[in-house]
Motif scaffolding. Structure first.
Motif, PDB file in Angstrom:
ATOM      1  N   VAL A  59     -24.305 -20.446   1.070  1.00 14.14           N
ATOM      2  CA  VAL A  59     -23.525 -20.317  -0.155  1.00 14.14           C
ATOM      3  C   VAL A  59     -22.134 -19.752   0.129  1.00 14.14           C
ATOM      4  O   VAL A  59     -21.149 -20.182  -0.466  1.00 14.14           O
ATOM      5  CB  VAL A  59     -24.269 -19.434  -1.183  1.00 14.14           C
ATOM      6  N   CYS A  60     -22.038 -18.801   1.056  1.00 10.45           N
ATOM      7  CA  CYS A  60     -20.740 -18.167   1.307  1.00 10.45           C
ATOM      8  C   CYS A  60     -19.701 -19.178   1.788  1.00 10.45           C
ATOM      9  O   CYS A  60     -18.536 -19.118   1.399  1.00 10.45           O
ATOM     10  CB  CYS A  60     -20.880 -16.992   2.267  1.00 10.45           C
ATOM     11  N   ARG A  63     -18.879 -21.589  -1.230  1.00  7.81           N
ATOM     12  CA  ARG A  63     -18.037 -20.878  -2.198  1.00  7.81           C
ATOM     13  C   ARG A  63     -16.582 -20.851  -1.740  1.00  7.81           C
ATOM     14  O   ARG A  63     -15.665 -21.044  -2.523  1.00  7.81           O
ATOM     15  CB  ARG A  63     -18.554 -19.455  -2.418  1.00  7.81           C
ATOM     16  N   ASP A  70     -19.374 -17.123  -8.257  1.00  3.53           N
ATOM     17  CA  ASP A  70     -20.785 -17.199  -7.842  1.00  3.53           C
ATOM     18  C   ASP A  70     -21.679 -17.796  -8.915  1.00  3.53           C
ATOM     19  O   ASP A  70     -22.539 -18.624  -8.623  1.00  3.53           O
ATOM     20  CB  ASP A  70     -21.308 -15.806  -7.472  1.00  3.53           C
ATOM     21  N   SER A  71     -21.481 -17.400 -10.165  1.00  2.00           N
ATOM     22  CA  SER A  71     -22.342 -17.917 -11.240  1.00  2.00           C
ATOM     23  C   SER A  71     -22.158 -19.419 -11.428  1.00  2.00           C
ATOM     24  O   SER A  71     -23.118 -20.150 -11.660  1.00  2.00           O
ATOM     25  CB  SER A  71     -22.079 -17.179 -12.551  1.00  2.00           C
ATOM     26  N   SER A  74     -23.779 -21.211  -8.438  1.00  2.00           N
ATOM     27  CA  SER A  74     -25.233 -21.214  -8.611  1.00  2.00           C
ATOM     28  C   SER A  74     -25.658 -22.312  -9.582  1.00  2.00           C
ATOM     29  O   SER A  74     -26.626 -23.033  -9.342  1.00  2.00           O
ATOM     30  CB  SER A  74     -25.689 -19.847  -9.117  1.00  2.00           C
TER      31      SER A  74
END
Length: 116
Positions: A59-60, A63, A70-71, A74
């Motif tokens: 994810v990092c 992103r 982040d939301s 997700s």
């Protein structure tokens, strides 16, 4: 209402309305394709799919490239997972995302290398 003559002849060759209907995918397949195309209707999700076509990512990294909160990230990952286009595998404290076989087909199509 009468069917135009050229259409009527072609329709007869496929077995009429019933034959034409049998050529369509079943309801489950149509629902899945609809969900997949919905998942691909957002530029952020397209970018994620194409990133994962290069290599599995955490994810990092995703992103950093797509530059969303982040939301939101997700949410986008969840849409792609529900559509069966990506999968996440836990590795220690990390979740590594990768394309599924279906995701690979769509990524190839998006990159101009194949058909879904």
């Amino acid at each position: 209402m009468p069917i135009p003559e050229p259409v009527e002849g072609d329709l007869a060759r496929v077995g009429g309305i019933e034959g034409l209907t049998r050529l369509l995918p079943d309801g489950e397949t149509l629902a899945l394709r609809s969900q997949q195309f919905h998942a691909l209707s957002d530029p952020v999700r397209l970018k994620i799919l194409l990133l994962l076509a290069v290599q599995p990512l955490c994810v990092c990294v995703i992103r950093e490239v797509v530059a969303v909160a982040d939301s939101r990230l997700s949410y986008h990952l969840n849409v792609l997972k529900k559509a069966g286009l990506i999968a996440g595998e836990s590795r220690g404290n990390w979740i590594i995302y990768s394309l599924t076989a279906e995701g690979e087909k769509f990524a190839a199509l998006l990159a101009g290398q194949g058909r879904a």
